[in-house]
Design a protein around this motif. Structure first.
Motif, PDB file in Angstrom:
ATOM      1  N   ARG A 196       0.814  -1.220   0.000  1.00  0.00           N
ATOM      2  CA  ARG A 196       0.000   0.000   0.000  1.00  0.00           C
ATOM      3  C   ARG A 196       0.847   1.270   0.000  1.00  0.00           C
ATOM      4  O   ARG A 196       0.346   2.353  -0.312  1.00  0.00           O
ATOM      5  N   GLY A 197       2.134   1.186   0.324  1.00  0.00           N
ATOM      6  CA  GLY A 197       2.988   2.364   0.320  1.00  0.00           C
ATOM      7  C   GLY A 197       3.358   2.841  -1.071  1.00  0.00           C
ATOM      8  O   GLY A 197       3.846   3.952  -1.242  1.00  0.00           O
ATOM      9  N   SER A 198       3.138   2.010  -2.065  1.00  0.00           N
ATOM     10  CA  SER A 198       3.461   2.381  -3.442  1.00  0.00           C
ATOM     11  C   SER A 198       2.254   3.008  -4.129  1.00  0.00           C
ATOM     12  O   SER A 198       1.101   2.693  -3.826  1.00  0.00           O
ATOM     13  N   GLU A 199       2.516   3.894  -5.101  1.00  0.00           N
ATOM     14  CA  GLU A 199       1.440   4.437  -5.921  1.00  0.00           C
ATOM     15  C   GLU A 199       0.875   3.379  -6.859  1.00  0.00           C
ATOM     16  O   GLU A 199      -0.243   3.522  -7.365  1.00  0.00           O
ATOM     17  N   ARG A 200       1.655   2.326  -7.094  1.00  0.00           N
ATOM     18  CA  ARG A 200       1.217   1.270  -8.008  1.00  0.00           C
ATOM     19  C   ARG A 200       0.670   0.122  -7.165  1.00  0.00           C
ATOM     20  O   ARG A 200       1.347  -0.401  -6.283  1.00  0.00           O
ATOM     21  N   PRO A 201      -0.567  -0.285  -7.404  1.00  0.00           N
ATOM     22  CA  PRO A 201      -1.253  -1.178  -6.469  1.00  0.00           C
ATOM     23  C   PRO A 201      -0.650  -2.575  -6.414  1.00  0.00           C
ATOM     24  O   PRO A 201      -0.130  -3.092  -7.416  1.00  0.00           O
ATOM     25  N   PRO A 202      -0.729  -3.222  -5.242  1.00  0.00           N
ATOM     26  CA  PRO A 202      -0.340  -4.627  -5.121  1.00  0.00           C
ATOM     27  C   PRO A 202      -1.386  -5.510  -5.789  1.00  0.00           C
ATOM     28  O   PRO A 202      -2.501  -5.065  -6.093  1.00  0.00           O
ATOM     29  N   ALA A 203      -1.030  -6.783  -5.990  1.00  0.00           N
ATOM     30  CA  ALA A 203      -1.951  -7.674  -6.699  1.00  0.00           C
ATOM     31  C   ALA A 203      -1.687  -9.118  -6.314  1.00  0.00           C
ATOM     32  O   ALA A 203      -0.569  -9.501  -5.967  1.00  0.00           O
TER      33      ALA A 203
ATOM     34  N   PHE B 147      -0.361 -19.056  -7.543  1.00  0.00           N
ATOM     35  CA  PHE B 147      -0.671 -17.818  -6.837  1.00  0.00           C
ATOM     36  C   PHE B 147       0.601 -16.973  -6.753  1.00  0.00           C
ATOM     37  O   PHE B 147       1.603 -17.410  -6.169  1.00  0.00           O
ATOM     38  N   LEU B 148       0.557 -15.787  -7.337  1.00  0.00           N
ATOM     39  CA  LEU B 148       1.687 -14.859  -7.261  1.00  0.00           C
ATOM     40  C   LEU B 148       1.294 -13.680  -6.390  1.00  0.00           C
ATOM     41  O   LEU B 148       0.283 -13.009  -6.641  1.00  0.00           O
ATOM     42  N   CYS B 149       2.114 -13.423  -5.370  1.00  0.00           N
ATOM     43  CA  CYS B 149       1.856 -12.381  -4.374  1.00  0.00           C
ATOM     44  C   CYS B 149       2.717 -11.173  -4.731  1.00  0.00           C
ATOM     45  O   CYS B 149       3.912 -11.139  -4.415  1.00  0.00           O
ATOM     46  N   CYS B 150       2.133 -10.174  -5.372  1.00  0.00           N
ATOM     47  CA  CYS B 150       2.888  -9.119  -6.041  1.00  0.00           C
ATOM     48  C   CYS B 150       2.701  -7.771  -5.336  1.00  0.00           C
ATOM     49  O   CYS B 150       1.564  -7.336  -5.109  1.00  0.00           O
ATOM     50  N   ALA B 151       3.821  -7.120  -5.031  1.00  0.00           N
ATOM     51  CA  ALA B 151       3.763  -5.814  -4.365  1.00  0.00           C
ATOM     52  C   ALA B 151       5.109  -5.128  -4.488  1.00  0.00           C
ATOM     53  O   ALA B 151       6.142  -5.773  -4.704  1.00  0.00           O
ATOM     54  N   GLU B 152       5.106  -3.793  -4.345  1.00  0.00           N
ATOM     55  CA  GLU B 152       6.333  -3.013  -4.166  1.00  0.00           C
ATOM     56  C   GLU B 152       6.418  -2.608  -2.700  1.00  0.00           C
ATOM     57  O   GLU B 152       5.446  -2.080  -2.145  1.00  0.00           O
ATOM     58  N   ASN B 153       7.567  -2.823  -2.090  1.00  0.00           N
ATOM     59  CA  ASN B 153       7.754  -2.463  -0.687  1.00  0.00           C
ATOM     60  C   ASN B 153       8.462  -1.116  -0.623  1.00  0.00           C
ATOM     61  O   ASN B 153       9.687  -1.039  -0.640  1.00  0.00           O
ATOM     62  N   LEU B 154       7.667  -0.056  -0.571  1.00  0.00           N
ATOM     63  CA  LEU B 154       8.209   1.298  -0.625  1.00  0.00           C
ATOM     64  C   LEU B 154       7.787   2.104   0.602  1.00  0.00           C
ATOM     65  O   LEU B 154       6.944   1.679   1.387  1.00  0.00           O
ATOM     66  N   ILE B 155       8.372   3.287   0.722  1.00  0.00           N
ATOM     67  CA  ILE B 155       8.097   4.187   1.842  1.00  0.00           C
ATOM     68  C   ILE B 155       7.229   5.346   1.354  1.00  0.00           C
ATOM     69  O   ILE B 155       7.509   5.963   0.329  1.00  0.00           O
ATOM     70  N   SER B 156       6.173   5.627   2.106  1.00  0.00           N
ATOM     71  CA  SER B 156       5.336   6.796   1.838  1.00  0.00           C
ATOM     72  C   SER B 156       4.472   7.025   3.069  1.00  0.00           C
ATOM     73  O   SER B 156       4.560   6.280   4.058  1.00  0.00           O
ATOM     74  N   GLY B 157       3.607   8.017   3.005  1.00  0.00           N
ATOM     75  CA  GLY B 157       2.696   8.259   4.110  1.00  0.00           C
ATOM     76  C   GLY B 157       1.667   7.152   4.283  1.00  0.00           C
ATOM     77  O   GLY B 157       1.023   7.068   5.334  1.00  0.00           O
ATOM     78  N   ARG B 158       1.528   6.292   3.274  1.00  0.00           N
ATOM     79  CA  ARG B 158       0.564   5.190   3.351  1.00  0.00           C
ATOM     80  C   ARG B 158       1.237   3.867   3.681  1.00  0.00           C
ATOM     81  O   ARG B 158       0.560   2.838   3.789  1.00  0.00           O
ATOM     82  N   ALA B 159       2.546   3.842   3.780  1.00  0.00           N
ATOM     83  CA  ALA B 159       3.258   2.577   3.956  1.00  0.00           C
ATOM     84  C   ALA B 159       2.986   1.971   5.326  1.00  0.00           C
ATOM     85  O   ALA B 159       2.726   2.677   6.307  1.00  0.00           O
ATOM     86  N   TYR B 160       3.059   0.656   5.386  1.00  0.00           N
ATOM     87  CA  TYR B 160       2.893  -0.006   6.684  1.00  0.00           C
ATOM     88  C   TYR B 160       4.109   0.260   7.552  1.00  0.00           C
ATOM     89  O   TYR B 160       5.191   0.570   7.056  1.00  0.00           O
ATOM     90  N   LYS B 161       3.925   0.157   8.881  1.00  0.00           N
ATOM     91  CA  LYS B 161       4.922   0.668   9.818  1.00  0.00           C
ATOM     92  C   LYS B 161       5.309  -0.378  10.851  1.00  0.00           C
ATOM     93  O   LYS B 161       4.582  -1.350  11.100  1.00  0.00           O
ATOM     94  N   LEU B 162       6.440  -0.162  11.465  1.00  0.00           N
ATOM     95  CA  LEU B 162       6.864  -0.965  12.603  1.00  0.00           C
ATOM     96  C   LEU B 162       5.859  -0.797  13.736  1.00  0.00           C
ATOM     97  O   LEU B 162       5.444   0.322  14.053  1.00  0.00           O
ATOM     98  N   GLY B 163       5.452  -1.895  14.300  1.00  0.00           N
ATOM     99  CA  GLY B 163       4.458  -1.865  15.367  1.00  0.00           C
ATOM    100  C   GLY B 163       3.044  -2.132  14.892  1.00  0.00           C
ATOM    101  O   GLY B 163       2.157  -2.383  15.719  1.00  0.00           O
ATOM    102  N   ASP B 164       2.806  -2.079  13.592  1.00  0.00           N
ATOM    103  CA  ASP B 164       1.487  -2.443  13.080  1.00  0.00           C
ATOM    104  C   ASP B 164       1.185  -3.907  13.401  1.00  0.00           C
ATOM    105  O   ASP B 164       2.091  -4.738  13.501  1.00  0.00           O
ATOM    106  N   ILE B 165      -0.089  -4.215  13.536  1.00  0.00           N
ATOM    107  CA  ILE B 165      -0.518  -5.605  13.734  1.00  0.00           C
ATOM    108  C   ILE B 165      -1.482  -5.974  12.607  1.00  0.00           C
ATOM    109  O   ILE B 165      -2.482  -5.284  12.379  1.00  0.00           O
TER     110      ILE B 165
END
Length: 425
Positions: free
Chosen positions: A163-170, A241-259
């Motif tokens: 979710r941190g990327s502008e390009r959606p995961p799939a 099943f292919l689990c596709c995503a970009e792991n990037l940093i942004s204001g929407r990116a997942y964070k340390l401590g998230d559950i």
């Protein structure tokens, strides 16, 4: 005289004036001098030397070439820029096997070596689906779940990492079914498809991030393996099943401590956003087990710990089933690939404890701490059904950061043949 260099294998020592050279030349041909020990490794090293001299097209000649030596030569001869032209030797059956392998490996190499800018998550899913449709025709059907639609189907891991990327995961769900609508699924494949891995907020250094276009190597490997098996006459229903995503940093990116709370109810505390591969694979493994397949295989460039344990000439394998480990070793040996089992016991599920959730996604120490590859496999095991035979392949040998004596820089495709053999079993 032909412009194509002819390559011969010989068990004779080189002439004295060549010293201890393992490759010598006479008019219009090169001679690879086989010695004791691992002759396939010698052939692959010789191919690298010949390619390094600017030779782009060869014909393999002589009686000593077999399927394994020709494929070893092809692996050493390929580069990220060009796989090179090789005229095989042997009967038509051998040539077909080699052509099928080359086509499948070329597809995987192209995907893995592609720039991350050109290979967004949805692009990866589409290219894999289109290639398999070309190979399998109307026996292939698929759908791609992307962006917010992942949350609607409770694929929380892929969505969170991407979710941190502008390009959606799939998530690509693909069905190869040559048997008819109600046929049981014989096996399911799961591939890690991180098209670029910055590490997220647990950011990598530049030297560790440079090669992270390869972090979708698991997706490319299982896709190429399924395609190769189809080319070889596979007559079983297989799901991918292919689990596709970009792991990037942004204001929407997942964070340390998230559950993250997964579809099966397991809650996971994020203590390292660079341990993202296991988070997306958790979704893929659940989807694979939902098919009822008795065999589930996942492949991923998952841990540096596996590289530290087995080096870069082996892929690490894990399974609760000793029978499946033995069978995988046998299949790998039959196609001259290298795998090595690492420990996996029930207590490995508990090796990433959390005070806030059922488990953490790693340990909050560099590299995940001691036994990191086994701990990662233990994490994945939480998402596998009890009645499923499961193999996890940590692709320590899928990518060469720099050229070496065996491989050009880039994708190696090591692991494709082993998985294809398991599907045929």
């Amino acid at each position: 005289m032909s412009d194509v260099m002819k390559i011969y294998l010989t068990e004779d020592a080189p002439a004295a004036h060549w010293g201890s050279a393992d490759v010598t030349f006479t008019a219009g041909q090169a001679n690879i001098h086989l010695q004791g020990g691992d002759q396939l490794r010698q052939v692959q090293q010789a191919a690298r030397k010949l390619r390094g001299q600017g030779i782009n097209e060869v014909a393999l000649e002589g009686a000593l070439w077999d399927l394994h030596t020709q494929w070893a030569f092809a692996q050493g001869f390929a580069t990220a820029k060009q796989i090179g032209k090789i005229a095989w030797t042997g009967d038509d059956a051998v040539k077909k096997v080699l052509d099928d392998r080359r086509d499948s490996a070329a597809f995987a190499r192209q995907l893995i070596n592609e720039t991350p800018e050109n290979l967004a998550p949805v692009t990866l899913a589409n290219q894999a689906a289109q290639w398999l449709t070309k190979v399998g025709g109307d026996k292939v059907s698929y759908r791609i779940i992307e962006g917010e639609a992942l949350l609607e189907e409770k694929w929380i891991g892929i969505h969170s990492v991407g979710r941190g990327s502008e390009r959606p995961p799939a998530l690509l769900e693909l069905d190869y079914n040559p048997l008819g609508e109600d046929a049981p699924v014989s096996a399911a494949l799961v591939g890690k498809g991180i098209t670029f891995d910055s590490g997220g907020y647990s950011i990598k250094g530049s030297e560790g991030m440079l090669g992270m276009k390869c972090d979708m190597g698991g997706a490319a490997t299982v896709t190429a393996a399924l395609g190769l098996a189809i080319k070889s006459g596979l007559n079983k229903r297989i799901k991918l099943f292919l689990c596709c995503a970009e792991n990037l940093i942004s204001g929407r990116a997942y964070k340390l401590g998230d559950i993250l709370t997964y579809k099966n109810g397991v809650s996971v505390e994020v203590v390292n956003t660079d341990a993202e591969g296991r988070l997306v694979l958790a979704d893929g493994l659940q989807a694979a087990c939902e098919t009822g397949a008795p065999l589930v295989i996942d492949a991923a460039t998952l841990t540096g710990a596996a590289v530290m344990a087995v080096g870069t000439s082996y892929n690490a394998i894990f399974s609760p089933s000793r029978e499946l480990i033995n069978r995988t070793q046998e299949k790998a040996s039959a196609v001259a690939e290298q795998v090595w089992p690492l420990p996996l016991e029930p207590w490995h599920k508990e090796m990433c404890p959390s005070a806030y959730a059922d488990t953490a996604n790693s340990r909050p120490v560099k590299g995940g701490g001691a036994g990191g590859a086994s701990n990662a496999a233990g994490f994945l095991w939480r998402f596998v059904s009890d009645d499923t035979q499961w193999l996890h392949m940590d692709l320590a040998s899928a990518f060469a950061d720099t050229a070496n004596g065996l491989w050009a820089a880039g994708a190696t495709t090591h692991g494709v043949l082993t998985i294809a053999e398991l599907l045929q079993d």
